[in-house]
Design a protein around this motif. Structure first.
Motif, short mmCIF file in Angstrom:
data_model
loop_
_atom_site.label_atom_id
_atom_site.label_comp_id
_atom_site.label_asym_id
_atom_site.label_seq_id
_atom_site.Cartn_x
_atom_site.Cartn_y
_atom_site.Cartn_z
N VAL A 1 20.08 -15.63 37.34
CA VAL A 1 21.26 -16.28 36.78
C VAL A 1 22.49 -15.44 37.06
O VAL A 1 22.40 -14.24 37.36
N ASP A 2 23.65 -16.06 36.89
CA ASP A 2 24.92 -15.33 36.87
C ASP A 2 25.12 -14.86 35.44
O ASP A 2 25.43 -15.67 34.55
N PRO B 1 25.66 -5.05 45.99
CA PRO B 1 26.79 -4.22 46.39
C PRO B 1 28.16 -4.80 46.06
O PRO B 1 29.17 -4.22 46.41
N THR B 2 28.20 -5.99 45.41
CA THR B 2 29.50 -6.66 45.23
C THR B 2 30.20 -6.25 43.94
O THR B 2 31.28 -6.78 43.64
N MET C 1 16.33 -9.66 51.41
CA MET C 1 16.79 -11.00 51.03
C MET C 1 16.94 -11.88 52.26
O MET C 1 17.29 -11.40 53.34
N SER C 2 16.72 -13.16 52.08
CA SER C 2 16.98 -14.11 53.15
C SER C 2 18.48 -14.25 53.34
O SER C 2 19.27 -13.87 52.47
N THR C 3 18.87 -14.79 54.49
CA THR C 3 20.29 -15.01 54.75
C THR C 3 20.91 -15.88 53.67
O THR C 3 22.02 -15.62 53.19
N GLU D 1 24.55 -16.48 49.08
CA GLU D 1 24.81 -16.94 47.72
C GLU D 1 25.37 -15.85 46.84
O GLU D 1 26.07 -16.11 45.86
N ARG D 2 25.08 -14.60 47.18
CA ARG D 2 25.52 -13.46 46.38
C ARG D 2 26.75 -12.78 46.97
O ARG D 2 27.14 -11.70 46.52
#
Length: 381
Positions: free
Chosen positions: A121-122, A148-149, A343-345, A350-351
């Motif tokens: 979830v966010d 990393p965001t 992680m997939s592309t 999405e992140r």
């Protein structure tokens, strides 16, 4: 009188030897311990279960995080895995969508084999967090700022909400360390660190730490630690104790430099986005700066795409281009192929982990030298 965190860093990691007066703890290189009784053993019997050098470290991190019990592991992922393996078959986990790639891999590839399910979830959207809870949810797992965001979660608000639903809150505090942020004081139940990073601080060891704030959860973590055996060695425990002693001095310089670099990058026309929670432009800086001392020593920034990353890499002189972070040397990482390669592309996109995203861990080099180096490399884009 309560000592400041700067004083605690020194006091918690220093143990005066009662026999010799030595102020540096010895490295107890032993696997086993002589027992004077057949039926009653001493405090230590086998070093997987307990070691004096490791115990000093575990006591120190518990004190620094204001917890009741600490645990030292052979890597950050060993610590994260141990924390999550306090869950049982049939349990459900709600986890922040922005987490370290190794955590994502463990949750998606390994926990299902134990019958443990997870919903990403966010965590900034507390309504979404509540909607994700089920009668089987036992843990809300957060990482703030995220890797990393550098997205931010309000730990106090999330913990209050989770506890209303009898859900425990685990927080990855790797980026901030107890010097800058103390999640247990904000309502969390467990804190985890990749101590390889800022706590160790010198890129010379692998280590993970867990701190709990209540007895039952502490016993569960200890049971996993002792059963699986991924404990930190005495030598690395000693190195980590030494690293923690200088944590405050290092982070004071590194965070001040990171803020200057973030302000430089945000004004550069070749940089499309800057992620740094200490900047007023960060959408949740107001939350971050109420629960953390400052913006930290990590700056992520986007320069548009993979080709731009390759050009920048060729022309940068000072930062090490590598995985990991938190060392005295500045380390530039490319999450797409490094920390979040599992992680997939689609999951990365999405992140917000784009092909042009870079993560800079700011070290102890002169900040003007670092900015000049970045300025020169960016001029080739």
């Amino acid at each position: 009188m309560t000592d400041s965190i700067q004083t605690q860093l020194i006091q918690a990691t220093t143990q005066i030897d009662p026999t010799t007066g030595a102020i540096v703890a010895p490295v107890h290189h032993t696997s086993t311990y002589h027992q004077t009784s057949v039926s009653e053993f001493g405090k230590f019997d086998y070093s997987r279960s307990g070691n004096p050098t490791r115990e000093l470290l575990e006591t120190a991190i518990a004190e620094l995080e204001h917890g009741t019990r600490g645990f030292a592991f052979s890597s950050g992922m060993a610590a994260i895995s141990a924390a999550l393996l306090t869950l049982s078959h049939g349990d459900h986990l709600v986890i922040a969508q922005d987490v370290y790639g190794g955590t994502f891999r463990f949750v998606t590839q390994h926990l299902p084999r134990y019958g443990i399910t997870a919903t990403f979830v966010d965590p900034q959207d507390l309504d979404a967090v509540v909607a994700a809870f089920t009668p089987h949810t036992k843990v809300l797992y957060l990482e703030t700022p995220s890797n990393p965001t550098l997205s931010v979660t309000d730990i106090s608000a999330a913990a209050e909400l989770a506890h209303q639903h009898k859900v425990k809150v685990f927080v990855d505090n790797t980026f901030m360390t107890p010097y800058l942020q103390q999640p247990l004081l904000l309502g969390a139940d467990l804190v985890v660190h990749s101590a390889t990073k800022f706590l160790g601080g010198h890129s010379d060891l692998l280590a993970g730490l867990v701190v709990t704030n209540e007895a039952k959860l502490g016993e569960q973590v200890y049971n996993v630690q002792n059963s699986f055996g991924a404990v930190l060695s005495p030598a690395d425990s000693w190195l980590l104790l030494r690293g923690i002693k200088t944590l405050g001095a290092r982070l004071d310089v590194e965070t001040a430099s990171a803020e200057k670099i973030a302000n430089y990058l945000i004004s550069h026309k070749k940089v499309t986005h800057v992620y740094y929670p200490g900047l007023a432009t960060h959408p949740l800086s107001h939350i971050h700066l109420t629960q953390s001392k400052n913006g930290g020593a990590i700056v992520s920034f986007d320069i548009g795409g993979e080709e731009q990353v390759k050009i920048l890499h060729r022309h940068l002189r000072l930062p090490v281009f590598s995985v990991s972070l938190g060392g005295v040397e500045s380390i530039l990482s490319y999450p797409r192929t490094m920390s979040h390669a599992a992680m997939s592309t689609t999951d990365r996109e999405e992140r917000g982990i784009t092909d042009g995203l870079l993560r800079l861990s700011v070290g102890l080099e002169n900040v003007e030298d670092l900015i000049a180096d970045l300025d020169n490399a960016l001029s080739y884009l």
